[in-house]
Design an enzyme around this catalytic site. Structure first.
Site, PDB file in Angstrom:
ATOM      1  N   ARG A  46     -26.964 -50.359 -68.701  1.00 46.08           N
ATOM      2  CA  ARG A  46     -27.534 -50.738 -67.407  1.00 46.08           C
ATOM      3  C   ARG A  46     -29.045 -50.530 -67.342  1.00 46.08           C
ATOM      4  O   ARG A  46     -29.759 -51.366 -66.769  1.00 46.08           O
ATOM      5  CB  ARG A  46     -26.838 -49.946 -66.292  1.00 46.08           C
ATOM      6  CG  ARG A  46     -25.373 -50.326 -66.148  1.00 46.08           C
ATOM      7  CD  ARG A  46     -24.723 -49.660 -64.960  1.00 46.08           C
ATOM      8  NE  ARG A  46     -23.355 -50.115 -64.781  1.00 46.08           N
ATOM      9  CZ  ARG A  46     -22.566 -49.746 -63.776  1.00 46.08           C
ATOM     10  NH1 ARG A  46     -23.027 -48.908 -62.848  1.00 46.08           N
ATOM     11  NH2 ARG A  46     -21.330 -50.190 -63.687  1.00 46.08           N
ATOM     12  N   ASP A 155     -27.451 -45.713 -46.224  1.00 51.38           N
ATOM     13  CA  ASP A 155     -27.241 -45.798 -47.669  1.00 51.38           C
ATOM     14  C   ASP A 155     -28.559 -45.463 -48.351  1.00 51.38           C
ATOM     15  O   ASP A 155     -29.640 -45.661 -47.771  1.00 51.38           O
ATOM     16  CB  ASP A 155     -26.765 -47.190 -48.083  1.00 51.38           C
ATOM     17  CG  ASP A 155     -26.103 -47.191 -49.458  1.00 51.38           C
ATOM     18  OD1 ASP A 155     -24.855 -47.163 -49.511  1.00 51.38           O
ATOM     19  OD2 ASP A 155     -26.821 -47.213 -50.477  1.00 51.38           O
TER      20      ASP A 155
END
Length: 295
Positions: A46, A155
């Site tokens: 990633r 978030d």
């Protein structure tokens, strides 16, 4: 910092155990993430994309870049790369069924008697959870917008908070929303390829960015807290601290909903009792610190 032209065809970027350890330390200290050694291949897969995107030639240089104060946006790219924003409308629907029951028996009478009602979606991702919560509330309490009832949705990732605030989704994400709710709260756009949620739902929700590992700029109290599939990224000690912090912010008899693979452990178990699948109720009237400002 050295940079070089890196593309998908270039050879692999070296990724030593020391590089992994430095990244794991940073992820733990900044975001609470627990990166086990078994995650090293995933982390490489990633983050190597981020190195190529930033034209950085080594992980050591990338780690140095992350330490630069002006690179806050890249630190958020890091958290986005290391976590998975998997969400859907009415996911784990048993929580919303419990919420409906509590609305009828406790929260609607509380609001109608002039008291505030607060719900927190902690780790709201791109927004299906708080919007599902808002639909559930309006279904049981059609004139809720006339009372002091609000949903806070937070978030850590600015990108998903922005998407949540916009309230626009692919038509594929309609799964989980009943026909009745679709008719009432959903509008198709872009020739039916996307949909947007009603402004009436949006007005019930406040979206903000928040790192759960930081000091929280509010003190609640909250009647309901959703924190689902967030603690899975933390080690046990960090999880237990989070459960205790949530418990401190719950009203007496307040509810905590967590993810299907998560369990409350540690000191918070003395004040939270299980009332269903990954659903907990606060059972003691702990003294709330009212010196901080309320939400």
């Amino acid at each position: 910092m050295k940079t070089a032209s890196i593309n998908a065809e270039s050879k692999e970027i070296p990724f030593s155990d020391r590089d992994f350890g430095s990244l794991a330390c940073l992820a733990k200290s900044k975001f609470g993430l627990n990166l086990a050694e078994s995650k090293k291949p995933l982390v490489y897969s990633r983050l190597s994309k981020r190195l190529r995107a930033r034209n950085v030639s080594s992980f050591s240089d990338y780690i140095s870049l992350l330490s630069i104060p002006a690179e806050e946006s890249e630190r958020f790219e890091l958290i986005s790369a290391l976590t998975t924003n998997v969400t859907s409308f009415f996911r784990e629907n048993h929580h919303f069924e419990t919420l409906q029951e509590v609305l009828s028996t406790e929260l609607i009478p509380k609001a109608k008697s002039g008291h505030r009602v607060r719900i927190w979606s902690a780790g709201c991702s791109s927004g299906p959870e708080p919007y599902s919560t808002a639909m559930t509330i309006f279904n049981k309490f059609p004139d809720v917008d006339q009372y002091d009832v609000k949903i806070l949705a937070t978030d850590i990732d600015p990108k998903v908070v922005s998407k949540a605030r916009e309230g626009k989704y692919s038509i594929d994400e309609l799964d989980g929303i009943s026909d009745i709710y679709r008719h009432q709260w959903i509008k198709l756009v872009d020739e039916g390829s996307n949909f947007i949620v009603s402004d009436k739902l949006k007005n019930l929700i406040t979206f903000n960015e928040l790192n759960l590992m930081s000091n929280w700029p509010f003190n609640g109290p909250f009647d309901v807290i959703f924190c689902r599939n967030v603690a899975i990224y933390f080690d046990q000690a960090t999880q237990q601290n989070l459960w205790s912090r949530f418990c401190d912010l719950l009203t007496p008899k307040g509810l905590l909903f967590i993810g299907h693979s998560e369990r409350v452990t540690g000191p918070a178990t003395g004040n939270l009792e299980g009332i269903g699948i990954t659903s907990y109720r606060k059972v003691t009237n702990r003294v709330q610190n009212t010196q901080n400002r309320s939400v």
